[in-house]
Design an enzyme around this catalytic site. Structure first.
Site, PDB file in Angstrom:
ATOM      1  N   ASP A 222      31.494  -0.968 -17.463  1.00 49.26           N
ATOM      2  CA  ASP A 222      30.553  -1.068 -18.589  1.00 49.26           C
ATOM      3  C   ASP A 222      30.478   0.265 -19.331  1.00 49.26           C
ATOM      4  O   ASP A 222      29.614   1.078 -19.039  1.00 49.26           O
ATOM      5  CB  ASP A 222      29.174  -1.465 -18.055  1.00 49.26           C
ATOM      6  CG  ASP A 222      28.175  -1.783 -19.133  1.00 49.26           C
ATOM      7  OD1 ASP A 222      28.591  -2.039 -20.280  1.00 49.26           O
ATOM      8  OD2 ASP A 222      26.966  -1.788 -18.841  1.00 49.26           O
TER       9      ASP A 222
ATOM     10  N   HIS B  47      32.189  -0.698 -26.211  1.00 49.73           N
ATOM     11  CA  HIS B  47      31.268   0.408 -26.514  1.00 49.73           C
ATOM     12  C   HIS B  47      31.596   1.626 -25.669  1.00 49.73           C
ATOM     13  O   HIS B  47      31.830   1.548 -24.475  1.00 49.73           O
ATOM     14  CB  HIS B  47      29.798  -0.017 -26.392  1.00 49.73           C
ATOM     15  CG  HIS B  47      29.330  -0.395 -25.018  1.00 49.73           C
ATOM     16  ND1 HIS B  47      28.907   0.534 -24.092  1.00 49.73           N
ATOM     17  CD2 HIS B  47      29.149  -1.607 -24.434  1.00 49.73           C
ATOM     18  CE1 HIS B  47      28.511  -0.086 -22.994  1.00 49.73           C
ATOM     19  NE2 HIS B  47      28.654  -1.380 -23.171  1.00 49.73           N
TER      20      HIS B  47
ATOM     21  N   ASP C   7      33.094  -6.631 -23.191  1.00 44.39           N
ATOM     22  CA  ASP C   7      31.944  -5.916 -22.620  1.00 44.39           C
ATOM     23  C   ASP C   7      31.358  -6.680 -21.437  1.00 44.39           C
ATOM     24  O   ASP C   7      30.148  -6.758 -21.272  1.00 44.39           O
ATOM     25  CB  ASP C   7      30.880  -5.677 -23.694  1.00 44.39           C
ATOM     26  CG  ASP C   7      29.740  -4.783 -23.199  1.00 44.39           C
ATOM     27  OD1 ASP C   7      29.944  -4.061 -22.195  1.00 44.39           O
ATOM     28  OD2 ASP C   7      28.648  -4.821 -23.794  1.00 44.39           O
TER      29      ASP C   7
ATOM     30  N   GLU D 179      25.609   1.205 -27.720  1.00 49.44           N
ATOM     31  CA  GLU D 179      25.274  -0.189 -27.394  1.00 49.44           C
ATOM     32  C   GLU D 179      24.148  -0.256 -26.379  1.00 49.44           C
ATOM     33  O   GLU D 179      23.290  -1.127 -26.448  1.00 49.44           O
ATOM     34  CB  GLU D 179      26.518  -0.904 -26.862  1.00 49.44           C
ATOM     35  CG  GLU D 179      26.332  -2.408 -26.644  1.00 49.44           C
ATOM     36  CD  GLU D 179      25.782  -2.784 -25.278  1.00 49.44           C
ATOM     37  OE1 GLU D 179      25.345  -3.940 -25.111  1.00 49.44           O
ATOM     38  OE2 GLU D 179      25.780  -1.920 -24.370  1.00 49.44           O
ATOM     39  N   GLU D 180      24.148   0.670 -25.426  1.00 53.08           N
ATOM     40  CA  GLU D 180      23.235   0.551 -24.291  1.00 53.08           C
ATOM     41  C   GLU D 180      21.763   0.707 -24.650  1.00 53.08           C
ATOM     42  O   GLU D 180      20.917   0.028 -24.088  1.00 53.08           O
ATOM     43  CB  GLU D 180      23.603   1.580 -23.208  1.00 53.08           C
ATOM     44  CG  GLU D 180      24.937   1.321 -22.530  1.00 53.08           C
ATOM     45  CD  GLU D 180      24.957   0.064 -21.670  1.00 53.08           C
ATOM     46  OE1 GLU D 180      23.979  -0.698 -21.683  1.00 53.08           O
ATOM     47  OE2 GLU D 180      25.977  -0.156 -21.003  1.00 53.08           O
TER      48      GLU D 180
ATOM     49  N   HIS E 253      25.111  -0.890 -14.686  1.00 54.02           N
ATOM     50  CA  HIS E 253      24.069   0.129 -14.887  1.00 54.02           C
ATOM     51  C   HIS E 253      23.709   0.878 -13.608  1.00 54.02           C
ATOM     52  O   HIS E 253      22.570   1.315 -13.439  1.00 54.02           O
ATOM     53  CB  HIS E 253      22.803  -0.511 -15.478  1.00 54.02           C
ATOM     54  CG  HIS E 253      22.992  -1.087 -16.837  1.00 54.02           C
ATOM     55  ND1 HIS E 253      21.967  -1.718 -17.521  1.00 54.02           N
ATOM     56  CD2 HIS E 253      24.082  -1.145 -17.645  1.00 54.02           C
ATOM     57  CE1 HIS E 253      22.416  -2.138 -18.695  1.00 54.02           C
ATOM     58  NE2 HIS E 253      23.702  -1.797 -18.792  1.00 54.02           N
TER      59      HIS E 253
END
Length: 454
Positions: free
Chosen positions: A289, A277, A351, A323-324, A421
């Protein structure tokens, strides 16, 4: 007779998959990538040149343009954009939070959760109730929760060897905590960062509001901050917590999945997807990520082309958007495939970070998984031992409804949730050789999928 034929078929596949030609080709794949791969430089460009790229942002559009131009430069047979409408949430000015313990004011690091509303302009300050799970919260009831800030402090289970299993056991409080607290009249929700690391880096992530429930602001607090708040509450149950955040949900905006492909020479109507992503959270560069997954996926096609391999089936690299905080790219791609009557036989997603490869999780029938098992001797010399039933990937998940077999690339994830994140998910945290080994592993799998199908 059916079982006998199946056994014979698997034996034949095993014999084919162990042929010297496959071993030689896979060795060439690793040699090409470990010796000549530009994927680490691509990752540098994406992380340092583009930077954060949350859906709907200028960074996301810049990432779309960058990846399209990059794939065009590789000379793939086709590169195109697939339109999707995506959420547009913005963080606004940096959050502020502190514990007011008597006369002592202690600042703690927080980050608004994606999708949260803002606090009032002056912030919100209230007494705190600490809970470990939703049942504990419900047992307290509205009388004790109303007007308070609920502090969800359930850590990831450090005894779980699979870090994603530990993550799954804690992430519900991030996703649904605000709604559960809001039902009982809370004025805010603070959630322990979903990580096993003890540090001052708050981990953001998506949250969602349940229908018909009062909306309250919610943020993640760093693990060190969570420990301090918990300890302070034990010493003084009457302390208060203050936080201020300035986030906002704007109208949906147009964005794109970015797709590059090499046409199949024998069965072009059968498609194998490999992807990651393109979007990332806004706090940092999104290197693990999922910048890693994106450049690894493009590298699969580059390597096939560089080695002069003429795939039987069409191989596609897809940079999924959103995606997030919405999965609009994955859903939109599946809708696109259905609309165009495309036949996707397999999809591979990276991912879980750019760490040392361990194997692949497979989502499919027992018969489909059995067809992959004869390939294990070819992949084992490269450290790919963990191959079997397991998760595929969020973006490719919607393709499962069409019978597509899903493969989730599995690196060693023991350090993944240190970065996940957070503001420290930067280019410098990715090792060049590990990234390349992952790309080579994915290319080897795609090569075998193309040769033998499923």
């Amino acid at each position: 007779m059916k079982k006998l034929l199946l056994a014979f078929g698997l034996f034949a596949t095993a014999a084919q998959a162990k042929s010297p030609a496959d071993s030689v080709t896979i060795r060439k794949i690793y040699t090409e990538i470990l010796g000549n791969s530009p994927s680490y430089e691509w990752l540098r460009q994406l992380t340092k040149g583009v930077g954060p790229r949350l859906s709907g942002s200028a960074g996301a559009q810049k990432a779309v343009d960058w990846s399209k131009q990059l794939m065009e430069k590789q000379g793939f047979d086709r590169v195109f954009l697939q339109e999707v409408m995506v959420p547009h949430w913005v963080r606004g000015a940096k959050e502020v939070a502190y514990i007011q313990n008597g006369k002592q004011k202690i600042t703690v690091p927080i980050a608004a959760l994606g999708g949260s509303i803002a606090t009032a302009p002056k912030g919100v300050e209230a007494p705190v109730i600490e809970v470990k799970n939703f049942q504990e919260l419900r047992d307290l009831g509205a009388e004790k929760v109303k007007g308070k800030i609920v502090f969800f402090n359930r850590p990831m289970d450090p005894t779980k060897l699979n870090t994603f299993e530990a993550y799954a056991g804690a992430v519900d409080q991030r996703g649904n905590g605000a709604s559960e607290a809001g039902k009982l009249g809370a004025v805010g929700a603070i959630v322990r960062s979903v990580t096993t690391a003890m540090d001052d880096n708050p981990h953001t992530g998506g949250m969602r509001y349940a229908t018909g429930v009062p909306l309250i602001p919610t943020a993640a607090i760093s693990t060190n901050g969570a420990e301090l708040l918990s300890k302070s509450l034990k010493e003084n149950a009457n302390l208060t917590f203050y936080f201020k955040q300035n986030c906002e949900m704007l109208p949906d905006v147009k964005s794109y999945n970015v797709v590059g492909e090499i046409k199949g020479s024998e069965k072009p109507e059968e498609i194998i997807v490999v992807g990651g992503h393109l979007d990332s959270w806004d706090l940092a560069e999104g290197a693990h990520d999922d910048g890693s997954g994106c450049v690894q996926s493009i590298e699969v096609l580059r390597t096939i082309k560089a080695l002069g391999i003429k795939p039987k089936r069409t191989i596609r690299a897809v940079m999924f958007m959103n995606e997030e905080n919405g999965l609009r790219g994955g859903v939109g791609y599946a809708d696109y495939a259905k609309k165009n009557n495309e036949k996707h036989i397999a999809a591979v997603e990276s991912d879980e970070g750019g760490f040392t490869p361990r194997g692949f999780g497979i989502v499919g029938t027992a018969e489909q998984r059995a067809k992959v098992m004869p390939w294990k001797p070819l992949l084992a010399p490269y450290g790919l031992h963990d191959i079997g039933a397991g998760p595929g990937g969020a973006d490719i998940g919607p393709l499962a409804q069409f019978g597509t077999v899903l493969f989730g690339f599995k690196p060693d994830t023991q350090r993944y949730f240190d970065f996940h994140h957070t503001g420290i998910d930067r280019f410098e945290g990715v090792n060049k050789r590990e990234l390349e080994l992952g790309a080579a592993s994915m290319t080897a799998l795609v090569y075998l999928l193309d040769q033998y199908g499923l």
